[in-house]
Write a protein that holds these residues in place. Structure first.
Motif, PDB file in Angstrom:
ATOM      1  N   LEU A   1       0.742  -1.098  -0.406  1.00 55.61           N
ATOM      2  CA  LEU A   1       0.009  -0.231   0.103  1.00 55.61           C
ATOM      3  C   LEU A   1       0.892   1.189  -0.140  1.00 55.61           C
ATOM      4  CD1 LEU A   1      -2.796   0.551   0.518  1.00 55.61           C
ATOM      5  CD2 LEU A   1      -2.817   1.387   2.711  1.00 55.61           C
ATOM      6  N   ALA A   2       2.054   1.482   1.158  1.00 57.51           N
ATOM      7  CA  ALA A   2       3.073   2.302   0.380  1.00 57.51           C
ATOM      8  C   ALA A   2       3.567   2.671  -0.752  1.00 57.51           C
ATOM      9  CB  ALA A   2       3.721   2.275   1.894  1.00 57.51           C
ATOM     10  N   SER A   3       3.925   0.982  -1.335  1.00 54.94           N
ATOM     11  CA  SER A   3       4.796   1.899  -2.461  1.00 54.94           C
ATOM     12  C   SER A   3       3.328   2.079  -3.816  1.00 54.94           C
ATOM     13  CB  SER A   3       5.036   0.026  -2.874  1.00 54.94           C
ATOM     14  OG  SER A   3       5.755   0.801  -3.900  1.00 54.94           O
ATOM     15  N   LEU A   4       2.498   2.086  -3.610  1.00 55.63           N
ATOM     16  CA  LEU A   4       1.338   2.014  -4.921  1.00 55.63           C
ATOM     17  C   LEU A   4       0.742   3.210  -4.118  1.00 55.63           C
ATOM     18  CD1 LEU A   4      -0.908   1.364  -6.378  1.00 55.63           C
ATOM     19  CD2 LEU A   4      -2.346   0.346  -3.967  1.00 55.63           C
ATOM     20  N   THR A   5       0.637   4.083  -3.073  1.00 57.54           N
ATOM     21  CA  THR A   5       0.549   5.291  -2.652  1.00 57.54           C
ATOM     22  C   THR A   5       1.971   6.333  -3.168  1.00 57.54           C
ATOM     23  OG1 THR A   5       1.242   5.487  -0.254  1.00 57.54           O
ATOM     24  CG2 THR A   5      -1.361   5.018  -1.076  1.00 57.54           C
ATOM     25  N   THR A   6       3.443   5.993  -3.564  1.00 60.29           N
ATOM     26  CA  THR A   6       4.589   6.422  -4.278  1.00 60.29           C
ATOM     27  C   THR A   6       4.590   6.631  -5.069  1.00 60.29           C
ATOM     28  OG1 THR A   6       5.436   5.537  -1.860  1.00 60.29           O
ATOM     29  CG2 THR A   6       7.238   6.559  -3.541  1.00 60.29           C
ATOM     30  N   GLY A   7       3.385   6.014  -6.144  1.00 58.58           N
ATOM     31  CA  GLY A   7       3.561   6.178  -7.499  1.00 58.58           C
ATOM     32  C   GLY A   7       2.698   6.664  -8.412  1.00 58.58           C
ATOM     33  N   LEU A   8       0.991   6.531  -6.666  1.00 56.50           N
ATOM     34  CA  LEU A   8       0.087   7.883  -6.799  1.00 56.50           C
ATOM     35  C   LEU A   8       0.578   9.239  -7.427  1.00 56.50           C
ATOM     36  CD1 LEU A   8      -2.884   5.326  -5.485  1.00 56.50           C
ATOM     37  CD2 LEU A   8      -2.107   6.078  -8.782  1.00 56.50           C
TER      38      LEU A   8
ATOM     39  N   THR B   1       3.772  10.152  -7.470  1.00 54.02           N
ATOM     40  CA  THR B   1       4.134  10.504  -8.877  1.00 54.02           C
ATOM     41  C   THR B   1       3.190  10.799  -9.601  1.00 54.02           C
ATOM     42  OG1 THR B   1       6.292   9.247  -7.360  1.00 54.02           O
ATOM     43  CG2 THR B   1       6.104  10.106 -10.033  1.00 54.02           C
ATOM     44  N   THR B   2       2.443  10.461  -9.783  1.00 54.43           N
ATOM     45  CA  THR B   2       1.820  10.614 -11.032  1.00 54.43           C
ATOM     46  C   THR B   2       0.085  11.038 -11.126  1.00 54.43           C
ATOM     47  OG1 THR B   2       1.653   8.012 -11.353  1.00 54.43           O
ATOM     48  CG2 THR B   2      -0.508   9.018 -12.026  1.00 54.43           C
ATOM     49  N   MET B   3       0.273  11.765  -9.601  1.00 50.14           N
ATOM     50  CA  MET B   3      -0.930  13.274  -9.863  1.00 50.14           C
ATOM     51  C   MET B   3      -0.102  14.326 -10.108  1.00 50.14           C
ATOM     52  SD  MET B   3      -3.754  11.757  -9.576  1.00 50.14           S
ATOM     53  CE  MET B   3      -4.694  12.313  -9.586  1.00 50.14           C
ATOM     54  N   LYS B   4       1.676  14.151  -9.336  1.00 53.59           N
ATOM     55  CA  LYS B   4       2.119  15.986  -9.642  1.00 53.59           C
ATOM     56  C   LYS B   4       2.164  16.077 -10.848  1.00 53.59           C
ATOM     57  CE  LYS B   4       6.961  16.513  -8.755  1.00 53.59           C
ATOM     58  NZ  LYS B   4       8.387  16.312  -8.141  1.00 53.59           N
TER      59      LYS B   4
END
Length: 177
Positions: free
Chosen positions: A15-22, A24-27
């Protein structure tokens, strides 16, 4: 003791890895987009300073260049894209001097490594900002650099073309008098 991955430990790590990727994507999603409209903006398009376009030999107004035909650029070129042809002449003082006869450059096999520019002790060659090299015939990629471009030749021809026009205009005035 080794830590064993538990079910919930692995779940929260994922879940932490997923939020880090999201994050970056949203930025990147909300940053303003920059699109170059290439054929239309050709006039104002400026490449960055370290860009290596075409190898050129700068000439001054007197059609002179700094090349002394030493051949160091030819030896430094890993692909053999440069061919320097020199001639030996005798000066007025009776000394023999080596001059550049022809400087050939094959743009099609150049890998733009800049080893030739770095090897030149006189700064006679450099890369310019030109990047449009598309041609239908490969023979157009073989360039002779020790002959200046048309801008120098046109600058020399322009004053010569103006003189006859002014002489022609003066001739009818003399006949009228």
């Amino acid at each position: 003791m080794e830590e064993k991955n538990t079910y919930f430990g692995g779940f929260f790590k994922g879940l932490a890895s997923l939020t880090t990727g999201l994050k970056t994507t949203m930025k990147e999603f909300f940053t303003p987009k920059i699109t170059e409209q290439y054929p239309e903006n050709r006039k104002e398009l400026k490449m960055f300073d370290r860009f290596r376009g075409t190898l050129v030999m700068p000439h001054n107004e007197q059609n002179e260049h700094h090349c002394v035909a030493c051949g160091l650029c030819q030896m430094a070129c890993p692909n053999g894209t440069i061919k320097v042809t020199s001639e030996t002449i005798t000066t007025e003082e009776g000394k023999k001097k080596k001059i550049l006869a022809k400087y050939e450059y094959n743009l099609g096999s150049c890998m733009f490594c800049q080893l030739c520019v770095n090897a030149c002790p006189h700064g006679a060659i450099t890369f310019d900002q030109n990047f449009e090299h598309a041609v239908f015939d490969r023979s157009k990629l073989f360039l002779t650099l020790n002959h200046p471009g048309s801008h120098v030749a046109e600058a020399k021809k322009a004053p010569a073309a103006e003189k006859p026009a002014s002489d022609k205009a003066a001739a009818p005035k003399e006949k009228a008098e």
